[in-house]
Design a protein around this motif. Structure first.
Motif, PDB file in Angstrom:
ATOM      1  N   GLN A  43      14.532 -29.891  23.633  1.00 44.38           N
ATOM      2  CA  GLN A  43      13.120 -29.439  23.946  1.00 44.38           C
ATOM      3  C   GLN A  43      13.411 -29.028  25.607  1.00 44.38           C
ATOM      4  OE1 GLN A  43      10.233 -29.763  22.486  1.00 44.38           O
ATOM      5  NE2 GLN A  43       9.708 -28.773  24.336  1.00 44.38           N
ATOM      6  N   GLN A  44      14.287 -29.714  26.148  1.00 48.06           N
ATOM      7  CA  GLN A  44      14.490 -29.388  27.518  1.00 48.06           C
ATOM      8  C   GLN A  44      15.054 -27.910  27.582  1.00 48.06           C
ATOM      9  OE1 GLN A  44      16.944 -32.194  29.613  1.00 48.06           O
ATOM     10  NE2 GLN A  44      15.209 -33.846  29.616  1.00 48.06           N
ATOM     11  N   LEU A  45      15.785 -27.413  26.675  1.00 47.93           N
ATOM     12  CA  LEU A  45      16.202 -26.023  26.881  1.00 47.93           C
ATOM     13  C   LEU A  45      15.131 -25.142  26.655  1.00 47.93           C
ATOM     14  CD1 LEU A  45      18.885 -24.519  26.771  1.00 47.93           C
ATOM     15  CD2 LEU A  45      18.820 -24.314  24.327  1.00 47.93           C
ATOM     16  N   LEU A  46      14.225 -25.562  25.691  1.00 51.28           N
ATOM     17  CA  LEU A  46      12.874 -24.904  25.572  1.00 51.28           C
ATOM     18  C   LEU A  46      12.041 -24.896  26.806  1.00 51.28           C
ATOM     19  CD1 LEU A  46      11.624 -25.727  21.783  1.00 51.28           C
ATOM     20  CD2 LEU A  46      12.693 -23.527  22.679  1.00 51.28           C
ATOM     21  N   ASP A  47      12.360 -25.837  27.504  1.00 48.31           N
ATOM     22  CA  ASP A  47      11.223 -25.898  28.853  1.00 48.31           C
ATOM     23  C   ASP A  47      12.031 -25.284  30.065  1.00 48.31           C
ATOM     24  OD1 ASP A  47       9.387 -27.567  27.626  1.00 48.31           O
ATOM     25  OD2 ASP A  47      10.375 -29.415  28.043  1.00 48.31           O
ATOM     26  N   GLY A  48      12.971 -24.470  29.767  1.00 50.64           N
ATOM     27  CA  GLY A  48      13.747 -23.913  30.762  1.00 50.64           C
ATOM     28  C   GLY A  48      14.851 -24.305  31.598  1.00 50.64           C
ATOM     29  N   ARG A  49      15.275 -25.541  31.095  1.00 52.21           N
ATOM     30  CA  ARG A  49      16.591 -26.337  31.619  1.00 52.21           C
ATOM     31  C   ARG A  49      17.939 -25.926  30.845  1.00 52.21           C
ATOM     32  NH1 ARG A  49      12.689 -30.318  31.314  1.00 52.21           N
ATOM     33  NH2 ARG A  49      11.849 -30.864  33.236  1.00 52.21           N
ATOM     34  N   LEU A  50      18.747 -25.747  31.658  1.00 54.57           N
ATOM     35  CA  LEU A  50      20.180 -25.459  30.919  1.00 54.57           C
ATOM     36  C   LEU A  50      21.271 -26.571  30.880  1.00 54.57           C
ATOM     37  CD1 LEU A  50      20.673 -21.760  32.234  1.00 54.57           C
ATOM     38  CD2 LEU A  50      19.947 -22.337  30.044  1.00 54.57           C
ATOM     39  N   PRO A  51      21.798 -26.762  29.610  1.00 53.69           N
ATOM     40  CA  PRO A  51      22.807 -27.786  29.570  1.00 53.69           C
ATOM     41  C   PRO A  51      24.086 -27.429  30.469  1.00 53.69           C
ATOM     42  CG  PRO A  51      22.383 -26.959  27.481  1.00 53.69           C
ATOM     43  CD  PRO A  51      21.644 -26.171  28.482  1.00 53.69           C
ATOM     44  N   HIS A  52      24.503 -28.530  31.150  1.00 55.25           N
ATOM     45  CA  HIS A  52      25.680 -28.167  32.144  1.00 55.25           C
ATOM     46  C   HIS A  52      25.293 -27.532  33.508  1.00 55.25           C
ATOM     47  CE1 HIS A  52      28.499 -29.142  29.003  1.00 55.25           C
ATOM     48  NE2 HIS A  52      28.051 -28.226  28.324  1.00 55.25           N
ATOM     49  N   ARG A  53      24.065 -27.381  33.741  1.00 57.02           N
ATOM     50  CA  ARG A  53      23.692 -26.811  34.633  1.00 57.02           C
ATOM     51  C   ARG A  53      22.374 -27.862  35.395  1.00 57.02           C
ATOM     52  NH1 ARG A  53      20.116 -21.648  36.047  1.00 57.02           N
ATOM     53  NH2 ARG A  53      18.610 -23.046  35.359  1.00 57.02           N
ATOM     54  N   ASP A  54      21.438 -27.987  34.489  1.00 58.91           N
ATOM     55  CA  ASP A  54      20.227 -29.063  35.027  1.00 58.91           C
ATOM     56  C   ASP A  54      20.253 -30.236  34.013  1.00 58.91           C
ATOM     57  OD1 ASP A  54      19.479 -26.541  36.392  1.00 58.91           O
ATOM     58  OD2 ASP A  54      18.588 -25.799  34.515  1.00 58.91           O
ATOM     59  N   VAL A  55      20.905 -30.301  33.223  1.00 60.97           N
ATOM     60  CA  VAL A  55      21.033 -31.381  32.341  1.00 60.97           C
ATOM     61  C   VAL A  55      22.686 -31.779  31.987  1.00 60.97           C
ATOM     62  CG1 VAL A  55      20.486 -32.460  29.959  1.00 60.97           C
ATOM     63  CG2 VAL A  55      19.302 -30.813  31.170  1.00 60.97           C
ATOM     64  N   TYR A  56      23.143 -33.104  32.368  1.00 60.78           N
ATOM     65  CA  TYR A  56      24.381 -33.373  32.069  1.00 60.78           C
ATOM     66  C   TYR A  56      24.701 -33.598  30.623  1.00 60.78           C
ATOM     67  CZ  TYR A  56      28.611 -36.195  31.628  1.00 60.78           C
ATOM     68  OH  TYR A  56      29.939 -36.626  31.021  1.00 60.78           O
TER      69      TYR A  56
END
Length: 147
Positions: free
Chosen positions: A72-85
């Motif tokens: 869901q965070q990926l759909l909101d524009g956040r990227l794994p390893h950059r915005d989300v651990y």
């Protein structure tokens, strides 16, 4: 007069004549190789029949919850390893986010992605083991589907 020590000529069992530098592959006329597709279909069908009733069960593990939240965070524009651990690669989050776009952000969509990934894994294991025989393929596919 013919030489008595010469080898007899065998005309019926002679191999096919080929030009130098070419070769022929013997054709399979039967056996388990012709039924290999049915083994794959049977094992994958058993996997789907066994796992499909579990799609509607409540959330069980923290890993499953992480996949839901990060997709869901990926759909909101956040990227794994950059915005989300995350310690996992971004592939499963992207596939789940795509399923969310198609089916809506539900646990069922995430479980269907998991079922698809497991079917791909079982198909790969079957592809690797099929040359060992049907029994080995069914055993290996069953073991891979129980993960």
């Amino acid at each position: 007069m013919a030489d008595a020590t010469a080898a007899p000529v065998r005309s019926a069992a002679r191999a096919p004549v080929t030009r130098p530098g070419t070769w022929t592959v013997p054709r399979q006329t039967g056996g388990w190789q012709t039924n290999a597709g049915w083994v794959v279909v049977l094992v994958l069908l058993v996997l789907v029949v066994a796992r499909l009733p579990m799609v509607g069960l409540p959330l069980e593990t923290q890993d499953e919850a992480i996949i839901l939240v990060y997709a869901q965070q990926l759909l909101d524009g956040r990227l794994p390893h950059r915005d989300v651990y995350t310690v996992y690669g971004p592939g499963v989050y992207g596939l789940t986010a795509g399923a969310f776009l198609l089916l809506g952000p539900t646990l069922v969509a995430e479980r269907l992605v998991g079922l698809l990934l497991q079917a791909i894994l079982v198909g790969g294991v079957l592809g690797l083991v099929l040359d060992r025989g049907r029994r080995a393929a069914v055993v290996a596919g069953s073991r891979a589907s129980s993960c």
